[in-house]
Design a protein around this motif. Structure first.
Motif, short mmCIF file in Angstrom:
data_model
loop_
_atom_site.label_atom_id
_atom_site.label_comp_id
_atom_site.label_asym_id
_atom_site.label_seq_id
_atom_site.Cartn_x
_atom_site.Cartn_y
_atom_site.Cartn_z
N MET A 447 0.90 -1.32 0.01
CA MET A 447 0.03 0.01 -0.21
C MET A 447 1.09 1.43 -0.10
SD MET A 447 -3.35 0.55 -0.10
CE MET A 447 -3.18 2.26 -1.02
N ARG A 448 1.87 1.19 0.94
CA ARG A 448 2.83 2.37 0.73
C ARG A 448 3.52 2.48 -0.73
NH1 ARG A 448 7.40 4.25 5.46
NH2 ARG A 448 7.96 5.89 4.11
N ALA A 449 3.96 1.27 -1.22
CA ALA A 449 4.62 1.37 -2.68
C ALA A 449 3.45 2.07 -3.60
CB ALA A 449 4.89 0.14 -3.07
N PHE A 450 2.21 1.70 -3.59
CA PHE A 450 1.03 2.29 -4.46
C PHE A 450 1.27 3.98 -4.06
CE2 PHE A 450 -2.95 4.22 -4.52
CZ PHE A 450 -3.47 3.96 -5.62
N ALA A 451 1.23 4.28 -2.83
CA ALA A 451 1.47 5.74 -2.48
C ALA A 451 2.61 6.49 -3.16
CB ALA A 451 1.13 6.00 -0.92
N GLU A 452 3.77 5.87 -2.98
CA GLU A 452 4.98 6.45 -3.07
C GLU A 452 5.46 6.30 -4.69
OE1 GLU A 452 7.58 4.54 -0.51
OE2 GLU A 452 7.53 6.14 0.90
N THR A 453 4.61 5.46 -5.46
CA THR A 453 5.20 5.34 -6.80
C THR A 453 4.79 6.53 -7.64
OG1 THR A 453 4.91 4.02 -9.00
CG2 THR A 453 2.77 4.70 -7.74
N MET A 454 5.91 6.97 -8.64
CA MET A 454 6.03 7.86 -9.54
C MET A 454 5.50 7.33 -10.74
SD MET A 454 6.74 10.35 -7.83
CE MET A 454 7.10 11.55 -8.97
N GLY A 455 5.02 6.12 -10.82
CA GLY A 455 4.74 5.33 -12.30
C GLY A 455 3.06 5.43 -12.27
N CYS A 456 2.72 4.74 -13.07
CA CYS A 456 1.19 4.58 -13.21
C CYS A 456 0.59 3.85 -12.08
CB CYS A 456 0.80 3.65 -14.49
SG CYS A 456 -1.04 3.21 -14.75
N ARG A 457 -0.50 4.55 -11.40
CA ARG A 457 -0.73 3.96 -10.12
C ARG A 457 -1.79 2.74 -10.32
NH1 ARG A 457 0.65 7.15 -6.27
NH2 ARG A 457 0.92 9.53 -6.64
N GLY A 458 -2.63 2.96 -11.68
CA GLY A 458 -3.40 1.75 -11.97
C GLY A 458 -2.53 0.51 -12.17
N GLN A 459 -1.67 0.42 -12.68
CA GLN A 459 -0.41 -0.78 -13.02
C GLN A 459 -0.17 -1.31 -11.67
OE1 GLN A 459 2.43 0.94 -15.78
NE2 GLN A 459 1.31 -0.20 -17.47
N VAL A 460 0.28 -0.43 -10.66
CA VAL A 460 0.78 -0.93 -9.49
C VAL A 460 -0.29 -1.25 -8.82
CG1 VAL A 460 1.73 0.01 -7.11
CG2 VAL A 460 2.60 0.75 -9.40
N LEU A 461 -1.75 -0.83 -8.56
CA LEU A 461 -2.44 -1.54 -7.83
C LEU A 461 -3.09 -3.01 -8.44
CD1 LEU A 461 -4.73 -1.01 -5.50
CD2 LEU A 461 -6.49 0.14 -7.36
N LEU A 462 -3.16 -3.18 -9.86
CA LEU A 462 -3.60 -4.41 -10.41
C LEU A 462 -2.73 -5.30 -10.31
CD1 LEU A 462 -6.04 -2.36 -11.57
CD2 LEU A 462 -5.97 -3.92 -13.57
N ALA A 463 -1.34 -4.97 -10.37
CA ALA A 463 -0.29 -5.94 -10.02
C ALA A 463 -0.52 -6.76 -8.79
CB ALA A 463 1.25 -5.45 -10.19
N TYR A 464 -0.93 -6.23 -7.73
CA TYR A 464 -0.94 -6.58 -6.43
C TYR A 464 -2.08 -7.77 -6.51
CZ TYR A 464 -2.74 -6.98 -2.07
OH TYR A 464 -3.08 -7.61 -0.35
N PHE A 465 -2.95 -7.45 -7.33
CA PHE A 465 -4.19 -8.40 -7.35
C PHE A 465 -3.87 -9.72 -8.57
CE2 PHE A 465 -6.02 -4.95 -5.42
CZ PHE A 465 -6.82 -5.66 -4.43
N GLY A 466 -2.80 -9.63 -9.02
CA GLY A 466 -2.47 -10.49 -9.86
C GLY A 466 -2.91 -10.35 -11.27
N GLU A 467 -3.35 -9.17 -11.71
CA GLU A 467 -4.06 -8.53 -12.93
C GLU A 467 -2.92 -7.58 -13.76
OE1 GLU A 467 -7.09 -9.96 -14.05
OE2 GLU A 467 -6.42 -11.10 -12.09
N ARG A 468 -3.20 -7.85 -15.13
CA ARG A 468 -2.31 -7.02 -15.78
C ARG A 468 -3.19 -5.63 -16.55
NH1 ARG A 468 2.56 -9.72 -19.13
NH2 ARG A 468 3.80 -7.57 -19.40
N LEU A 469 -2.30 -4.67 -16.43
CA LEU A 469 -2.83 -3.64 -17.16
C LEU A 469 -1.55 -3.20 -18.26
CD1 LEU A 469 -5.42 -1.52 -17.16
CD2 LEU A 469 -3.90 -0.02 -15.75
N PRO A 470 -1.73 -3.62 -19.41
CA PRO A 470 -0.82 -3.61 -20.30
C PRO A 470 -0.33 -2.24 -20.68
CG PRO A 470 -2.58 -4.25 -21.42
CD PRO A 470 -3.00 -4.28 -19.97
N ASN A 471 -1.18 -1.33 -20.39
CA ASN A 471 -0.77 0.15 -20.76
C ASN A 471 -1.25 1.10 -19.71
OD1 ASN A 471 0.15 0.04 -23.58
ND2 ASN A 471 -1.97 -0.39 -24.09
N PRO A 472 -0.42 2.20 -19.33
CA PRO A 472 -0.52 3.15 -18.21
C PRO A 472 -2.33 3.40 -18.25
CG PRO A 472 1.06 3.58 -19.60
CD PRO A 472 0.53 2.75 -20.36
N CYS A 473 -2.76 3.50 -17.10
CA CYS A 473 -4.22 3.64 -16.85
C CYS A 473 -4.84 5.07 -17.41
CB CYS A 473 -4.65 3.36 -15.42
SG CYS A 473 -3.97 5.05 -14.29
#
Length: 549
Positions: A447-473
């Motif tokens: 959860m902290r990694a999601f808050a601190e990321t400078m990348g796409c938050r949608g990709q970070v969040l879905l990766a946790y759930f084992g789902e793939r967002l192939p492009n930035p959200c």
């Protein structure tokens, strides 16, 4: 009975003629077809994506009634009303719960028995009553739907001990096909649901976790005053209603008062309030009489409200599981909505405190000894041990995991035939608890990694759930700030292992690759939980090796 293998056209026709739904989503149809073939299913779809349809449409094509098990009476009532308002006998729903008297419960069962109703809604507590279980079993249900199924998992943020016996209770109903439904479940939660419900070769459907109408934004606030000003700015800019989530009961009361005094009428909600007051406040929010609800995570299930325009978090949530569930209550009408996380580094320490420590080994040992002298009811165990309902449920779940507890006939509890000795059971359960604590800490780290990321938050969040967002959200603050490369602007990062493949680390043991984001990869390890690793470092040093199927 032969398995049902009706074509998709029959399901679509039933959806159209009986419910007025012109189309079914592919993920809905996939799960429905599995159920008609008498195969179990686990369905993870976001709030508002039509989870109820997954069991309702097949139920109209089955030869016997459907039993729906749900933890919240308010949530049940919403679904019962929606079915009965259609005015079709084959869609009529009734309920047996603590809200009905004995005569009403008898009438409901009689309506099901004589075909005047098709859906029977109930709670785990009702089925735990042996007489009630026998009455439901006599109906010979063709399908069991378990709503809010994450409540069965110790990893789920709404863990409920009463759900632990559901697998055994469903077996005693004659073991019809089972569909487990939830709005959010990470891989450990899914595994728990499958194991605890005893799902057989379930068709697992996970879809739609990315909500494109929901704008994700995060602000790291240097002080509490900065956090307050950011919340006020949100309230000044956005329409109501909205929800503010806070970590404690006291914070809910104090913030609601401060907002009201600042000209933003608000009310609070938390689990320490009397049940009647909670129900009344819940309903007032649904009726648009409360513009801002300040609440703990207790304000959650059963909020079937399409026009919530924003959800704000005034602290770091405990895990992406609860975060996704809570922000998913905004924008259910499909219109734009905001999810604002206001956090400080100090929040992590608070979450560590809430996680607690390891259980008392003496309590585990004594409980294991009592179970060997069983069978005993939960009430008897509470009286003999002095443990509260939730604490007893947590200890039983640990003992069950190490083979020292099991649910017997009539919902009695005892120990398996070859259970370990009480002292050994306590040691094994304590080790399991420490493993769970490590995983829970890793969930907060994610959860902290999601808050601190400078990348796409949608990709970070879905990766946790084992789902793939192939492009930035393209619907988070980082994407809009230009911090994220647009699709096709940069070559894809090296991905040394396929998503969902099994790997092994020399120190952390076996794990599952969940996803990639830029040059980072997320891996869920069985013993230590979630880890975010540098792909170049993994590749250069051979930190992970594939595990053959």
């Amino acid at each position: 009975m032969k398995p049902f293998a009706l074509p998709a056209t029959r399901l679509r026709r039933a959806a159209r003629h009986r419910f007025g739904w012109p189309t079914l989503r592919p993920e809905q149809l996939t799960a429905m077809r599995a159920l008609l073939r008498r195969r179990d299913a686990l369905v993870v779809l976001p709030t508002g994506a039509g989870k109820s349809a997954v069991y309702q449409v097949p139920a109209t094509l089955l030869p016997a009634p459907t039993v729906v098990i749900s933890p919240l009476l308010a949530l049940q009532q919403d679904q019962i009303t929606a079915l009965n308002d259609r005015g079709r006998p084959e869609l009529r729903a009734v309920r047996i719960s603590s809200a009905e008297n004995a005569g009403q419960r008898a009438a409901a069962l009689d309506d099901i028995r004589h075909g005047r109703a098709r859906f029977l809604f109930t709670t785990p507590e009702q089925l735990a009553n042996p007489d009630r279980l026998a009455e439901v079993r006599a109906l010979r249900p063709a399908l069991v739907a378990v709503d809010e199924a994450h409540c069965i998992s110790a990893w789920g943020h709404d863990f409920r001990p009463d759900y632990l016996a559901l697998g055994q209770l469903i077996n005693q109903l004659g073991r019809p096909p089972v569909v487990a439904l939830t709005a959010t479940a990470s891989p450990p939660v899914r595994d728990d649901i499958v194991a605890r419900l005893g799902l057989r070769r379930p068709r697992i459907v996970v879809s739609g976790l990315d909500r494109s109408n929901l704008f994700l934004e995060v602000a790291n606030c240097a002080t509490e005053e900065v956090r307050w000003r950011r919340l006020v700015a949100l309230l000044e800019a956005e329409a109501r209603p909205g929800i503010v989530y806070v970590p404690t009961r006291r914070a809910a009361e104090e913030l609601a008062t401060r907002l009201t005094e600042a000209g933003f009428p608000a009310e609070h909600y938390h689990g320490g309030m009397p049940a009647g007051a909670r129900e009344e406040r819940h309903q007032r929010f649904l009726d648009d009489q409360v513009p801002v609800m300040v609440a703990t995570s207790a304000f959650g299930m059963g909020i079937d409200k399409p026009n919530i325009r924003w959800v704000a978090h005034m602290a770091l949530p405990d895990a992406p599981d609860s975060y996704l569930q809570e922000i998913g209550r905004a924008g259910r009408d499909g219109d734009p909505a905001r999810a604002l996380l206001l956090w400080r580094a100090e929040d992590v320490g608070l979450r560590r405190y809430f996680t607690g420590g390891a259980p008392d080994p003496d309590q585990l040992r004594d409980l294991a000894a009592l179970l060997r002298d069983g069978p005993l009811s939960r009430k008897a165990l509470r009286e003999r041990t002095g443990l509260g309902t939730r604490k007893l449920g947590q200890l039983l779940a640990l003992l069950e995991r190490v083979g020292a507890a099991t649910t017997l006939a009539d919902n009695q509890l005892g120990s398996p035939r070859y259970a370990p000795a009480p002292t050994d059971a306590a040691s094994a359960a304590l080790a399991e608890a420490e493993r769970q604590l490590a995983v829970q800490r890793s969930r907060t780290d994610m959860m902290r990694a999601f808050a601190e990321t400078m990348g796409c938050r949608g990709q970070v969040l879905l990766a946790y759930f084992g789902e793939r967002l192939p492009n930035p959200c393209q619907h988070c603050d980082n994407c809009h700030a230009g911090n994220v490369e647009p699709p096709g602007a940069a070559p894809a990062a090296d991905e040394p292992f396929p998503v969902r493949s099994a790997v092994r680390h020399p120190e952390w043991g076996p794990g599952l690759v969940l996803g990639y984001e830029a040059d980072r990869m997320t891996v869920l390890f069985e013993e230590v939980g979630y880890k975010t690793l540098s792909v170049p470092v993994v590749s250069e040093h051979g930190l992970l090796v594939p595990v053959p199927d």
